[in-house]
Design a protein around this motif. Structure first.
Motif, PDB file in Angstrom:
ATOM      1  N   GLY A 248      57.346 -34.657  95.150  1.00 42.86           N
ATOM      2  CA  GLY A 248      56.630 -33.664  94.348  1.00 42.86           C
ATOM      3  C   GLY A 248      56.530 -32.331  95.069  1.00 42.86           C
ATOM      4  O   GLY A 248      56.703 -31.272  94.456  1.00 42.86           O
ATOM      5  N   GLY A 249      56.265 -32.387  96.385  1.00 44.49           N
ATOM      6  CA  GLY A 249      56.201 -31.159  97.173  1.00 44.49           C
ATOM      7  C   GLY A 249      57.511 -30.396  97.104  1.00 44.49           C
ATOM      8  O   GLY A 249      57.544 -29.177  96.924  1.00 44.49           O
ATOM      9  N   LEU A 250      58.624 -31.136  97.206  1.00 44.32           N
ATOM     10  CA  LEU A 250      59.948 -30.510  97.105  1.00 44.32           C
ATOM     11  C   LEU A 250      60.110 -29.842  95.744  1.00 44.32           C
ATOM     12  O   LEU A 250      60.625 -28.724  95.642  1.00 44.32           O
ATOM     13  CB  LEU A 250      61.045 -31.562  97.271  1.00 44.32           C
ATOM     14  N   ALA A 251      59.656 -30.533  94.705  1.00 40.96           N
ATOM     15  CA  ALA A 251      59.804 -29.990  93.353  1.00 40.96           C
ATOM     16  C   ALA A 251      59.036 -28.679  93.218  1.00 40.96           C
ATOM     17  O   ALA A 251      59.561 -27.689  92.703  1.00 40.96           O
ATOM     18  CB  ALA A 251      59.316 -31.004  92.314  1.00 40.96           C
ATOM     19  N   ALA A 252      57.790 -28.666  93.709  1.00 41.98           N
ATOM     20  CA  ALA A 252      56.977 -27.454  93.583  1.00 41.98           C
ATOM     21  C   ALA A 252      57.592 -26.311  94.382  1.00 41.98           C
ATOM     22  O   ALA A 252      57.611 -25.165  93.938  1.00 41.98           O
ATOM     23  CB  ALA A 252      55.555 -27.724  94.059  1.00 41.98           C
ATOM     24  N   GLN A 253      58.132 -26.628  95.562  1.00 43.77           N
ATOM     25  CA  GLN A 253      58.692 -25.565  96.402  1.00 43.77           C
ATOM     26  C   GLN A 253      59.992 -25.015  95.833  1.00 43.77           C
ATOM     27  O   GLN A 253      60.225 -23.811  95.839  1.00 43.77           O
ATOM     28  CB  GLN A 253      58.926 -26.092  97.817  1.00 43.77           C
ATOM     29  N   THR A 254      60.859 -25.913  95.328  1.00 41.75           N
ATOM     30  CA  THR A 254      62.163 -25.430  94.864  1.00 41.75           C
ATOM     31  C   THR A 254      62.064 -24.741  93.502  1.00 41.75           C
ATOM     32  O   THR A 254      62.833 -23.841  93.214  1.00 41.75           O
ATOM     33  CB  THR A 254      63.201 -26.563  94.790  1.00 41.75           C
ATOM     34  N   THR A 255      61.128 -25.183  92.641  1.00 47.41           N
ATOM     35  CA  THR A 255      61.001 -24.504  91.340  1.00 47.41           C
ATOM     36  C   THR A 255      59.960 -23.395  91.410  1.00 47.41           C
ATOM     37  O   THR A 255      59.843 -22.602  90.496  1.00 47.41           O
ATOM     38  CB  THR A 255      60.580 -25.477  90.224  1.00 47.41           C
TER      39      THR A 255
END
Lengths: 345, 393
Positions: A248-255
């Protein structure tokens, strides 16, 4: 514990067990090829990097479900909750840490995301210990719904239905900024996925991982031979929620934003679907499932934006009817057949 | 044997699917004389009706005005974001990078539009908002332009009308997200400035709302009128419960924005709605030659689906893109297209409209309408016009 046995003099059984464990942990050629292709995709699919990083992130979420479902036999429909907690934790760190040097660092953001999700995972794991499969399903679903509603209601923190805007993580390792083409995003997401995969692989091939499979096979017998069943389940459930949180952290950072959609029920269901699609209990099942699921969605969605769900659904039904155990199950079956043919009757 | 054949067939099908998907991964060759317009819309999921209406509106404009402008062929690309903001953002990026679109458009909900803003800014590609109605969106990227409406724009006239028509006290009930709060704020400010009193501001959650408790509370407060706003698509379930609670019988007038009496669903909402007063920028029953031909062509092309306010957002969005291309003589440079869009004005099926040159938001007439039965069907019949209302300041 195990050290005591072979610190004196290893018994022949221990030597044999050690050989089995080491053999299981060896990297095969298909595995090496898989990761080579994954990293190579950066060069030969430069126009699809955003989609690929999304696949890597979903693959990590599916991998986290594989850890609890495929190895420990806990059926969960609530992994999206941890994904969402991680997304908001990393998103808030990047949003309010912008300018204040260390806090908006992406890697630190992932640590925060994993820690937040892991903490909630640890707390809720005790609920999951109670009851059988169906009860567990309900409990995980219930936890997910509560998190969803909290995100929706805590408008002052999460932005409510409008989502969390202004998530601006600092460059990765202070060098690579998140670009429009998704170059940084893909290598970053894939790198994190690879590291976490290697760790997960080591864990499931270890005696700890084998004990989980024993618990999955027969919890009563596992307890009878002295395994701390509850402790093991709490450990793996917490670990899986850390994984989902980092995804989820990756998702928030990349989007560069987070929305209640990240916590929504369909996120858990989709990830579970991808895992079943690819085949649970192989570690690679979730990764392959997410690749095929997303590639098909992208391909069908381009042909028919209105009806792609129909074709995707049809394929799923066909797969479940004719190919038990997902795509990796199919491969395993084919391999067995070839091997059996080679043997003299 | 049979089973094995099926397995083989399945494997073959999977392989051919995998092969077939390869072209999708390779960007198609870019022909110089075509101008691509990419629309990102929720075509599946809970907001699918918004996507359907906008696509139909955009396609109708192209059917009526040809697919060539200033010597260039227009190619429309529709992408389904399922109403999820991460998908909108990724699709916007891919449209810009892979398909090299000149303009992106669509955006069914506020968060979806907000997620696309940074992409439009970075890529310097105009982004035409054809649906989302929160007033602040346009200001978040210098490349945003709006052809739909804003909530304050559509709400303030309702408050003015109420104050002038013997309504002294109002309870508001809105969906708890950007547009809903916009609407609540605009109504309260305008209504209290005109001497009215808002007794209570109720907010129902956007997802899976259960209106019963809110409606009961509104009924207990005994206001002169109940003001409603829910997004397009939720109107039917809200109005069903309004009917069940018999608010009209308790002497409470039902007012709201036209989102509630969405033309797409209005006819199925039942006779309980007759007499409801709303304010909005578009009604399928708008009296003008432009709208007559629009509605009849729309019904014909879409299997008798009635056009709603979302459809004109798509129709006028394409109109704006065509006008900008005419003005730049086919130049697709983002900044030039954007400049050409600023200040554009024309007569749409909804009436006269223009794009404000400084705010890039829409200026249009807002109409006060009453739900009436015309030829056996329910329509929002307009009876007063507030001309040239600005979208945002």
């Amino acid at each position: 514990m195990t050290d005591q046995t072979h610190s004196t003099k290893p018994s022949p059984e221990a030597v044999a067990a050690r050989a089995v464990l080491l053999g299981r942990a060896r990297w095969g050629l298909p595995e090496i090829a898989f990761w080579a292709i994954a990293f190579g995709a950066f060069f030969f699919m430069p126009t699809k990097l955003s989609l690929l990083s999304e696949i890597a992130i979903l693959g990590l979420l599916a991998l986290s479900i594989d850890l609890v479902l495929g190895y420990a036999g806990i059926v969960t429909l609530g992994q999206g909750a941890f994904f969402g907690i991680g997304a908001y934790a990393a998103g808030l760190a990047a949003k309010y840490g912008a300018g204040a040097a260390p806090w908006s660092d992406p890697l630190l953001g992932l640590l925060i995301a994993g820690a937040a999700a892991g903490l909630i995972g640890l707390l809720t794991s005790f609920l999951v210990l109670r009851g059988s499969d169906l009860t567990r399903l309900m409990v995980t679903l219930g936890v997910a719904l509560i998190v969803d509603e909290l995100v929706n209601q805590m408008k002052w923190l999460t932005g409510g239905s409008d989502g969390l805007q202004g998530v601006l993580p600092a460059p990765v390792l202070g060098v690579w900024d998140f670009d429009l083409y998704g170059k940084t995003a893909y290598l970053y997401a894939l790198g994190v996925l690879f590291v976490l995969f290697v760790i997960a692989r080591a864990i499931v091939k270890s005696p700890f991982g084998l004990s989980l499979q024993a618990i999955k096979g027969n919890p009563l017998r596992a307890r009878a031979i002295g395994m701390p069943v509850n402790g093991r389940l709490v450990a793996i459930y917490t670990l899986a929620s850390v994984y989902a949180g980092i995804a989820g952290g990756l998702a928030a950072q990349t989007t560069q934003f987070a929305s209640p959609d990240y916590v929504a029920f369909h996120r858990s269901a989709d990830a579970l679907l991808m895992l079943v699609f690819g085949g649970a209990g192989h570690l690679y099942g979730g990764l392959i499932g997410s690749i095929i699921f997303r590639a098909m969605q992208d391909y069908l969605g381009n042909i028919t934006p209105q009806y792609w769900q129909f074709w995707l659904g049809l394929t799923l039904v066909a797969l479940v009817l004719f190919v038990r155990g997902g795509i990796l199950g199919l491969f395993a079956k084919m391999r067995d057949r070839v091997l059996r043919k080679g043997e003299p009757a | 044997m049979f089973r094995r054949q099926i397995l083989k067939g399945m494997a073959g099908a999977t392989a051919s699917l995998a092969l077939a998907s390869i072209p999708a991964f390779v960007a198609p060759a870019f022909a110089q004389e075509t101008v691509k317009v990419g629309l990102i819309l929720p075509m599946t999921g809970p907001s699918a009706s918004t996507g359907r209406q906008i696509e139909a509106g955009a396609r109708l404009w192209m059917a009526q005005n040809g697919d060539t402008v200033a010597g260039k062929k227009i190619q429309l690309i529709i992408k389904d974001d399922t109403g999820a903001a991460d998908q909108s953002k990724r699709l916007a990026t891919e449209l810009v990078i892979n398909d090299k679109v000149a303009v992106i458009g669509g955006f069914g909900l506020t968060p979806l539009a907000l997620s696309v803003g940074p992409v439009a800014t970075q890529a310097k590609v105009p982004a035409v908002i054809m649906a989302a109605g929160t007033s602040t969106i346009v200001a978040t990227s210098p490349y945003f332009v709006r052809t739909s409406f804003t909530l304050p724009q559509n709400t303030a006239p309702m408050a003015q009308w109420s104050a002038a028509n013997n309504i002294k006290t109002v309870v508001t009930l809105v969906s708890d997200y950007g547009p809903g709060l916009d609407s609540e704020k605009a109504f309260k400010a305008e209504f209290e400035a005109k001497g009215g009193k808002v007794l209570e501001t109720l907010r129902a959650p956007l997802m899976n709302p259960e209106f019963a408790a809110f409606l009961q509370k509104a009924k207990d407060l005994k206001p002169d009128a109940l003001f409603l706003f829910v997004p397009s698509g939720q109107g039917a379930s809200l109005m069903k419960q309004v009917g069940e609670r018999e608010l009209a019988k308790a002497g409470i007038k039902i007012i709201g924005t036209g989102d509630v009496t969405d033309d797409d669903q209005l006819n199925g909402m039942g006779d309980a709605l007759i007499g409801m007063i709303t304010s909005h920028n578009y009604s399928a029953a708008h009296e003008s030659p432009e709208n007559k031909s629009y509605v009849s062509a729309f019904l014909k092309a879409n299997n008798n689906m009635r056009p709603n306010f979302m459809s004109v957002g798509g129709y006028d969005g394409m109109a704006l893109i065509y006008k900008a291309l005419e003005k730049t003589k086919g130049d697709t440079d983002g900044a030039k297209l954007l400049d050409a869009m600023k200040g554009a004005s024309w007569t749409s099926p909804r009436g006269p409209m223009s794009i404000d040159a400084t705010t890039r938001d829409i200026t249009q007439n807002v109409y006060i309408r009453e739900v009436k039965k015309v030829d056996g069907q329910l329509y929002n019949v307009e009876f007063a016009t507030i001309p040239n209302v600005k979208g945002s300041n």
